[in-house]
Scaffold this active site. Sequence first.
Site, mmCIF file in Angstrom:
data_model
loop_
_atom_site.group_PDB
_atom_site.id
_atom_site.type_symbol
_atom_site.label_atom_id
_atom_site.label_comp_id
_atom_site.label_asym_id
_atom_site.label_seq_id
_atom_site.Cartn_x
_atom_site.Cartn_y
_atom_site.Cartn_z
ATOM 1 N N ARG A 35 0.794 -1.227 0.000
ATOM 2 C CA ARG A 35 0.000 0.000 0.000
ATOM 3 C C ARG A 35 0.828 1.280 0.000
ATOM 4 N NH1 ARG A 35 -2.715 -3.823 1.742
ATOM 5 N NH2 ARG A 35 -0.746 -4.347 2.692
ATOM 6 N N THR A 36 1.757 1.372 0.916
ATOM 7 C CA THR A 36 2.424 2.660 1.123
ATOM 8 C C THR A 36 3.236 3.049 -0.104
ATOM 9 O OG1 THR A 36 2.531 2.045 3.441
ATOM 10 C CG2 THR A 36 3.809 3.965 2.775
ATOM 11 N N LYS A 51 26.784 -3.756 -0.459
ATOM 12 C CA LYS A 51 28.256 -3.682 -0.446
ATOM 13 C C LYS A 51 28.748 -2.974 0.809
ATOM 14 C CE LYS A 51 27.848 -2.722 -5.349
ATOM 15 N NZ LYS A 51 27.925 -1.556 -6.244
ATOM 16 N N ARG A 73 11.053 4.013 3.726
ATOM 17 C CA ARG A 73 10.672 3.041 4.756
ATOM 18 C C ARG A 73 11.935 2.295 5.159
ATOM 19 N NH1 ARG A 73 5.651 -0.994 4.592
ATOM 20 N NH2 ARG A 73 4.710 0.982 5.185
ATOM 21 N N HIS A 108 4.661 5.880 11.676
ATOM 22 C CA HIS A 108 4.185 5.740 10.297
ATOM 23 C C HIS A 108 3.200 6.908 10.033
ATOM 24 C CE1 HIS A 108 3.036 4.074 6.548
ATOM 25 N NE2 HIS A 108 2.804 2.831 6.887
#
Length: 354
Positions: free
Chosen positions: A48-49, A77, A98, A126
């Site tokens: 969703r986000t 890396k 995120r 959030h």
Amino acid sequence: MNFVSMKEFDREEILEILKRAEELENNPNQDLIKNKIAATLFFEPSTRTRLSFTSACFRIGAKVLGFDSPDATSLKKGESLRDTTKMINGYSDIIIMRHLRDGAAKFVGDVSDIPVINAGDGANEHPSQTLLDLYTIKKEFGTLDGLVTAFVGDLKYGRTVHSLSKALSKFKCKKFYFVAPDELQITKEILDELDEKGIEYELVKDYKEILKEVDVLYMTRIQKERFEEPELYEKLKNVYIISKETIVGKCKENMIILHPLPRVNEINIDLDETKHALYFKQAKNGVPVREAMIGIALDKLQLNYKEKAKNEIIKSEKPLCSNNNCITKFEETDNKIEIKNGKKYCYYCGREIK
Ligand code: CP
């Protein structure tokens, strides 16, 4: 401006953001941020986000670059989040990120020269989810005042609960119920904030006891990926499962059920077609809300934002935060500590430092 924590917005500012979202929903503006580039940096999975931020960008004229998993980036890396941020600053106009670590968005916000939107940082916050939750509640009840909200499920690791309870506490809430087993109850830091604001709340184990009083039932998933002990997840994974049988006829007529989604098994699909189920509508509301957030962050939409009084900040030589998932344990930060009411809190993840 950045959207890192709901702590940073007061009642009027929240209402103004929701107003901007409503305006965009009613009057789409394909040219709002034409020719700007948004970087969506998803170090953790999302449906969703990430997709609704991408959809929001397309709907207001922005182009999008980014990644949906760190596996194909130079993090593999050994590149730091600090250096990744510096690089992205040269390639885009806004970062939407995120991350799995608590406080990562605060850290990136400090390092970045371009605006940062927190799309979820570990178990911490959030904010874009919260704004779409509030948008949904306001659409249904016409107000964010006077409501009884019950948060159910994983309140310890559920970042959506942390941000939403912080945001709702700016309104005239009637009462919060935190419904969870002891192991997953809401954090002490959030309860400290509610105490400070004089918000009435109660910690309970059985939602059936309080169902008749509730206006907003905010269900959450038990967050398997954040458990340090897999056996504890196995013990608690089915702790709350609501269904037509346990809800319909046993709650207020106009009670709404929200869920940030994804769900696992905590809401039986037989509830989906009932008038109480708002979670799919809620997810759809993410698009205009995220359009508004991007527009505001890039100064293309108005928000009468007032700088908040700052608490004293001190720096430490080494990380002092006891949270094993705090960004200070994984990145070279300034190990900042916030002093509030004589107590020390980690500046990044908000955990109290003893
Ligand atoms: N609500 C939410 O954050 O969903 P995703 O994890 O799918 O983005």
